[in-house]
Each structure stands twice: as structure tokens, then as C-alpha cells.
Design an enzyme around this catalytic site. Structure first.
Site, short mmCIF file in Angstrom:
data_model
loop_
_atom_site.label_atom_id
_atom_site.label_comp_id
_atom_site.label_asym_id
_atom_site.label_seq_id
_atom_site.Cartn_x
_atom_site.Cartn_y
_atom_site.Cartn_z
CG ASP A 49 -2.12 -0.83 1.13
OD1 ASP A 49 -2.20 -1.61 0.17
OD2 ASP A 49 -2.99 -0.74 2.01
CG ASP A 50 0.07 3.84 2.24
OD1 ASP A 50 -1.09 3.55 1.88
OD2 ASP A 50 0.38 4.00 3.43
CG HIS A 103 -4.48 2.74 -0.77
ND1 HIS A 103 -5.44 1.98 -0.11
CD2 HIS A 103 -3.59 3.11 0.20
CE1 HIS A 103 -5.13 1.89 1.17
NE2 HIS A 103 -4.02 2.58 1.39
CG HIS A 117 -3.81 7.07 2.61
ND1 HIS A 117 -3.96 7.01 3.99
CD2 HIS A 117 -3.43 5.83 2.22
CE1 HIS A 117 -3.67 5.79 4.41
NE2 HIS A 117 -3.35 5.05 3.36
CG HIS A 152 2.13 0.16 4.43
ND1 HIS A 152 1.74 -0.76 5.38
CD2 HIS A 152 1.04 0.95 4.18
CE1 HIS A 152 0.47 -0.53 5.71
NE2 HIS A 152 0.02 0.49 4.99
#
Length: 263
Positions: free
Chosen positions: A68-69, A119, A123, A219
Site C-alpha cells: 500500500d501507499d 488506494h 488517502h 507498505h
């Protein structure tokens, strides 16, 4: 892999095509990707036992790697290098503004055969900003990905993960109606906490030994995760785990040299 995967999609065997074998790895000692699992919102609208009552149909000692991210060049590049060294494909849930800032890194993900999911753009906690603003941020995230990679094929599934897993029933329904498979996770390394790469490795392997399989959340923006990943991939190999690569039905953008642009 391309021929077998497309054949599965033509006959509509979405979840039963999970035994498609991944492309052979030139390194016989590498972990490799054992098989490809095609997912569709019609059959698996949401997966991950941390958030939902169901998850992907994985066998014992099978894992799906998700990040993620990102992208964040300083760390995502190291993650991609570690995966490439072991011929492993993963799924990256990217933040739209990061994708816009690092388009070449996003293209590198696809070029190396990884799947890319949304995503959101910025965020946020989607369950706290109101339905309309939440949808706008989600859509802006998808648009940012498509601006770099090109649009997905009409009717293709999309992959999406809520930041902080903060969904609402209405947003979940929206994602399903739009053909998006919502990913939760089955286990994670808690890499948002400060720890050393060795501490993260010990924590993750202990949790995996207990769960034995599942969707793993990491991540690619965390230095400790990038540093830990080569050792974790070796652990998977040494302990008989198999990596499963998730591909959205109808979209071959994660197949190397096929689908959306990756140059």
C-alpha cells in the site's frame, strides 16, 4: 501464461481459473510465482478476513503479497528489485497523487508483471468525509492511475483498498456496482509502527506461521519493509510457501508486455 489466462476469461471461469501457472522463472533457485488467481466483483466483491467474512480461495501455505501507499521511488524501487530477484508478482494499491508524482515507477510495476489497484487519490478516512467527497477521492485515484497506464478494457474488474480499511456499507455497494474487488487483508506486519527490519520479519513470520496462508498487507513506502523483504521472500521459499498473483478479470495490464502501456 498469457494464452492460458485469456482462455480462462473467454469461457468465463473466473475463480476456477486459479490454477493458471505463472510464467517460468529463469532462476531455478528463486521463490517464483506459483499461480495466478483471476478475481471479479461478481464472485469476490470483497476479500480479507480482517474486514470481511470471506477471503480469497487460497490453499494451505499460499500467500498473496500486497503493498500500500506508494509509489515512493526511494523505497518502492527496492521493493520491486527484491520481488524481481525472486520472480515474484504482487499487487500494489497506489495512492493517486503518488502515482501522478512518480509515473515511471507505476509503469515499472506493470512492466514487471505486478497488478495495480487504487488506494484513493489522497488517502483520507473515507468513512468520515461524506459519501460524495469519498467517491470523488476514489474516482480521482482511479483517474490518476489511468492517466499513467491508460484506461482498462471495458468491463474489466478493478482492484481497490480503503485507506485504514475505513469503508461504509454504501461505499462498498458502490465499489461492487462499479466492478471493483475490495481488498482487506488476512494478516499484516504492522509496518506502520517503528521497528527494525528484523523485528518486522520476526513479527510477520510468526503471524504467518499461525495463519498458514492469506493476503498479506505491507507498505512499499516503509524503509524497514523494503529492507526486510528479501529475507521474508527467502523465508517463504525455505518454509514451503507459494506465492499467488491476483489479476483482475478482463484486464491484462499486469501481464508483462501486454495490456496497458508500461513504457
Amino acid at each position: 501464461m498469457k494464452t492460458a489466462l485469456n482462455a480462462c476469461l473467454i469461457v468465463g471461469l473466473v475463480m476456477t481459473c486459479g490454477d493458471v501457472h505463472a510464467a517460468p522463472c529463469p532462476r531455478p533457485d528463486a521463490l517464483g510465482t506459483a499461480r495466478t488467481l483471476v478475481v471479479d466483483a461478481k464472485t469476490t466483491p470483497r476479500v480479507g478476513l480482517k474486514s470481511f467474512p470471506q477471503t480469497l480461495p487460497l490453499n494451505d501455505k499460499e500467500v498473496v503479497l500486497t503493498f500500500d501507499d506508494g509509489p515512493l521511488p526511494a523505497t518502492t524501487g527496492k521493493v520491486l528489485a527484491a520481488l524481481s530477484a525472486e520472480c515474484v508478482q504482487a499487487t500494489f494499491f497506489v495512492v493517486g497523487r503518488n502515482a501522478q508524482a512518480s509515473p515511471q515507477m507505476l509503469k515499472a510495476m506493470v512492466r514487471q508483471g505486478h497488478s495495480v489497484g487504487n488506494h484513493t487519490w489522497s488517502h483520507p478516512m473515507l468513512n468520515q468525509i461524506g459519501h460524495a467527497k469519498a467517491l470523488a477521492d476514489i474516482d480521482k485515484g482511479f483517474a490518476a492511475d489511468d492517466a499513467v497506464l491508460g484506461p482498462v478494457r471495458p468491463g474489466a474488474a478493478r482492484l481497490f483498498r480503503f485507506p485504514f480499511f475505513a469503508s461504509t456499507p454504501a461505499l462498498l455497494d458502490d465499489m461492487e456496482s462499479r466492478g471493483a474487488v475490495v481488498f482487506g487483508a488476512d494478516l499484516w506486519a504492522s509496518d506502520w509502527l517503528k521497528m527494525t527490519p528484523q523485528q518486522e520479519l520476526d513479527l510477520l513470520t510468526a503471524r504467518l506461521a499461525h495463519a498458514r496462508k492469506g493476503i498479506i498487507l505491507l507498505h512499499d513506502t516503509k524503509y524497514q519493509t523494503a529492507a526486510m523483504l528479501p529475507a521474508f521472500l527467502r523465508y517463504l521459499k525455505q518454509n514451503g510457501y507459494k506465492v499467488v498473483h491476483v489479476v483482475p478479470a478482463g484486464d491484462t495490464s499486469s501481464t508483462p508486455s501486454n495490456g496497458r502501456a508500461a513504457d
